[in-house]
Design an enzyme around this catalytic site. Structure first.
Site, PDB file in Angstrom:
ATOM      1  N   ARG A  23       5.177   0.266 -18.200  1.00 30.54           N
ATOM      2  CA  ARG A  23       6.228   0.838 -18.920  1.00 30.54           C
ATOM      3  C   ARG A  23       6.797   0.122 -20.007  1.00 30.54           C
ATOM      4  NH1 ARG A  23       3.812   4.413 -16.704  1.00 30.54           N
ATOM      5  NH2 ARG A  23       4.395   5.996 -15.852  1.00 30.54           N
TER       6      ARG A  23
ATOM      7  N   SER B 219      10.047  11.152 -15.478  1.00 30.38           N
ATOM      8  CA  SER B 219      10.599  10.119 -14.639  1.00 30.38           C
ATOM      9  C   SER B 219      11.992   9.444 -15.073  1.00 30.38           C
ATOM     10  CB  SER B 219       9.567   8.937 -14.100  1.00 30.38           C
ATOM     11  OG  SER B 219       8.164   9.515 -13.477  1.00 30.38           O
TER      12      SER B 219
ATOM     13  N   GLU C   6      13.725   4.220 -16.719  1.00 32.28           N
ATOM     14  CA  GLU C   6      12.711   4.303 -17.606  1.00 32.28           C
ATOM     15  C   GLU C   6      13.039   5.070 -18.898  1.00 32.28           C
ATOM     16  OE1 GLU C   6       9.471   6.791 -18.617  1.00 32.28           O
ATOM     17  OE2 GLU C   6       8.762   6.696 -16.675  1.00 32.28           O
TER      18      GLU C   6
HETATM   19  N1  EPU Z   1       7.025  11.143  -3.694  1.00 28.86           N
HETATM   20  C1  EPU Z   1       8.173  11.167  -2.974  1.00 28.86           C
HETATM   21  N2  EPU Z   1       9.314  12.048  -2.970  1.00 28.86           N
HETATM   22  C2  EPU Z   1       9.210  12.805  -4.420  1.00 28.86           C
HETATM   23  C3  EPU Z   1       7.971  12.914  -5.239  1.00 28.86           C
HETATM   24  C4  EPU Z   1       7.146  11.787  -4.924  1.00 28.86           C
HETATM   25  O1  EPU Z   1       8.460  10.506  -1.887  1.00 28.86           O
HETATM   26  O2  EPU Z   1      10.036  13.705  -4.444  1.00 28.86           O
HETATM   27  C5  EPU Z   1       6.228  10.022  -3.344  1.00 28.86           C
HETATM   28  C6  EPU Z   1       4.674  10.887  -3.485  1.00 28.86           C
HETATM   29  O3  EPU Z   1       4.346  11.421  -2.345  1.00 28.86           O
HETATM   30  C7  EPU Z   1       3.759   9.730  -3.874  1.00 28.86           C
HETATM   31  C8  EPU Z   1       4.650   8.796  -4.483  1.00 28.86           C
HETATM   32  O4  EPU Z   1       6.007   9.224  -4.332  1.00 28.86           O
HETATM   33  O5  EPU Z   1       3.156   9.292  -2.792  1.00 28.86           O
HETATM   34  C9  EPU Z   1       4.486   8.375  -6.174  1.00 28.86           C
HETATM   35  O6  EPU Z   1       4.654  10.022  -6.455  1.00 28.86           O
HETATM   36  P1  EPU Z   1       3.783  10.225  -7.875  1.00 28.86           P
HETATM   37  O7  EPU Z   1       2.564  10.443  -7.670  1.00 28.86           O
HETATM   38  O8  EPU Z   1       4.437  11.613  -8.230  1.00 28.86           O
HETATM   39  O9  EPU Z   1       4.170   9.232  -8.990  1.00 28.86           O
HETATM   40  P2  EPU Z   1       5.400   8.409  -9.488  1.00 28.86           P
HETATM   41  O10 EPU Z   1       5.154   7.026  -9.084  1.00 28.86           O
HETATM   42  O11 EPU Z   1       6.909   9.134  -8.949  1.00 28.86           O
HETATM   43  C10 EPU Z   1       4.420   7.861 -11.773  1.00 28.86           C
HETATM   44  C11 EPU Z   1       4.692   8.104 -13.128  1.00 28.86           C
HETATM   45  C12 EPU Z   1       4.732   9.453 -13.631  1.00 28.86           C
HETATM   46  C13 EPU Z   1       3.407   9.778 -13.381  1.00 28.86           C
HETATM   47  C14 EPU Z   1       2.947   9.675 -11.895  1.00 28.86           C
HETATM   48  C15 EPU Z   1       1.444  10.086 -11.754  1.00 28.86           C
HETATM   49  C16 EPU Z   1       6.623   6.208 -13.227  1.00 28.86           C
HETATM   50  C17 EPU Z   1       8.162   5.865 -13.515  1.00 28.86           C
HETATM   51  N3  EPU Z   1       6.263   7.649 -13.023  1.00 28.86           N
HETATM   52  O12 EPU Z   1       5.301   8.778 -11.010  1.00 28.86           O
HETATM   53  O13 EPU Z   1       4.951   9.271 -15.100  1.00 28.86           O
HETATM   54  O14 EPU Z   1       3.163  11.249 -13.916  1.00 28.86           O
HETATM   55  O15 EPU Z   1       3.049   8.289 -11.593  1.00 28.86           O
HETATM   56  O16 EPU Z   1       0.688   8.970 -11.988  1.00 28.86           O
HETATM   57  O17 EPU Z   1       5.699   5.217 -13.098  1.00 28.86           O
HETATM   58  C18 EPU Z   1       6.821   9.451 -16.463  1.00 28.86           C
HETATM   59  O18 EPU Z   1       6.611   8.226 -16.942  1.00 28.86           O
HETATM   60  O19 EPU Z   1       7.815  10.199 -16.961  1.00 28.86           O
HETATM   61  C19 EPU Z   1       6.056  10.034 -15.446  1.00 28.86           C
HETATM   62  C20 EPU Z   1       6.061  11.223 -14.963  1.00 28.86           C
END
Ligand code: EPU
Length: 358
Positions: A179, A253, A350
């Site tokens: 990021r 995010s 972010e």
């Molecule tokens: N999770 C929780 N609680 C929640 C949501 C998720 O425990 O309320 C857990 C999920 O079970 C999963 C883990 O957190 O194991 C990761 O969740 P997710 O796959 O949704 O990915 P993230 O790390 O939260 C990142 C990016 C997103 C991107 C997703 C999918 C960042 C800050 N965010 O989110 O990007 O869509 O991966 O690859 O790196 C963005 O940058 O605006 C964005 C949406």
């Protein structure tokens, strides 16, 4: 605060469409009601060069707005908001195995993804439906479902604001990280991205391991994936998990997934066996799921006044309607404090926060 290079500023209003005291409510996906002293949409390269010539941007408070999908305004903006509206997508080179696709900064990112998947060009299908503009995408090296923009970047064209001259950046010069990029750090506010060139492949090479892609393809009845079917699957996953800004103001995010030392991770993991983590580029660190931390701190579905934490994903702060930027910021601060107290981990936003910082 506002510095003109010469007295031509008066003329500029005639040629350049400089809007005074302009509402940004429709131009930020949080839907925050906020005003900027001046708003300048730039539709051509000539207009960009012209603005560099007449404004001394080194002495001017300005903000380059992309799609407005990753910005929180915490108050009115006392300066110039500049928005690049250049359009155009073209194939600039093609071999039997790969293509170079050039896209202008003002194009909507997802429109570029659709252009590529429909033509059979692979590499950015996992980045389907990420809100925002092409020009903003490199700044924070957008990423999702196991793919980052840096994996396909060939070159980036940008205009140096102090001279109005075009510079081509190679992949390594962009210094991409999680990021982040050189445009967000050492070149901050020095360049304005005009075009990106992506190197995409034609052969069936996919990234399918991350977060439910295979399962979704299976429910869609797809046995032999294509760039298009993967894009469709990603769109389904995102629509299920993330609120659309048209219905509920948000900026995706809100926080980055924090990096912590392995030693701290081992202690935390003993206390919280359900802790979700990912490997990091640096072997001494681990990336922790910010969504998990926020949920474990009790914030998932939390609501305070007009703002809250989305009920299906704890990393998304939402405006339920009528929220101010300060309300969102206060909620972010509350989350940050609680997570720090409970886990001794500092969350960093972010989202770009314009105005007061947390
Ligand atoms: N999770 C929780 N609680 C929640 C949501 C998720 O425990 O309320 C857990 C999920 O079970 C999963 C883990 O957190 O194991 C990761 O969740 P997710 O796959 O949704 O990915 P993230 O790390 O939260 C990142 C990016 C997103 C991107 C997703 C999918 C960042 C800050 N965010 O989110 O990007 O869509 O991966 O690859 O790196 C963005 O940058 O605006 C964005 C949406």
């Amino acid at each position: 605060m506002l510095a003109a290079k010469n007295t031509k500023l008066q003329h500029t209003a005639i040629f350049m469409h400089i809007f005074n005291n302009y509402s940004l409510q429709q131009l930020n996906s949080f839907g925050i009601p906020t005003f900027t002293s001046y708003y300048i949409p730039l539709n051509t390269l000539t207009e960009i060069e012209h603005i560099c010539n007449i404004l001394d941007l080194s002495k001017t408070h300005f903000y380059i707005l992309g799609g407005g999908t990753n910005t929180l305004f915490t108050g009115d903006f006392p300066g110039y908001v500049i928005q690049v509206k250049l359009t155009g997508i073209e194939v600039v080179n093609e071999t039997p195995h790969s293509v170079l696709v050039k896209a202008a900064a003002g194009i909507n990112w997802h429109e570029l993804v659709l252009f590529c998947v429909n033509k059979g060009y692979g590499g950015i299908e996992n980045l389907s439906l990420i809100p925002g503009s092409v020009g903003a995408a490199p700044l924070q090296n957008i990423g999702a479902y196991g793919v980052e923009l840096k994996d396909t970047i060939h070159t980036i064209e940008a205009i140096e604001l102090s001279t109005g001259k075009t510079r081509i950046f190679s992949l390594s010069e962009c210094e991409f990280g999680y990021r982040t990029s050189a445009f967000k750090t050492k070149f901050h506010n020095q360049y304005l991205i005009t075009n990106i060139v992506l190197k995409l492949h034609k052969e069936a090479r996919f990234v399918l391991t991350y977060g439910g892609i295979l399962e979704t393809l299976e429910t869609m009845g797809v046995h032999k994936p294509s760039f298009k079917s993967i894009s469709d699957a990603i769109m389904m996953i995102r629509k299920r998990k993330l609120p659309h800004p048209m219905h509920l103001g948000n900026a995706g995010s809100f926080f980055k997934n924090p990096l912590i030392p392995i030693t701290q991770y081992q202690l935390l993991q003993k206390k919280y066996p359900g802790l979700i983590s990912f490997t990091a580029d640096n072997e001494h660190f681990i990336k922790i799921s910010a969504a998990w931390l926020i949920e474990a701190a009790g914030f998932k579905g939390f609501r305070k006044g007009n703002v809250g934490v989305y009920e299906s994903h704890a990393l998304i702060l939402v405006n339920y309607g009528g929220a101010t930027g300060k309300e969102v910021l206060n909620l972010a601060n509350l989350i940050k404090q609680k997570v720090a107290n409970q886990f001794d981990i500092t969350l960093t936003p972010e989202v770009n926060i314009m105005g007061e910082y947390i």
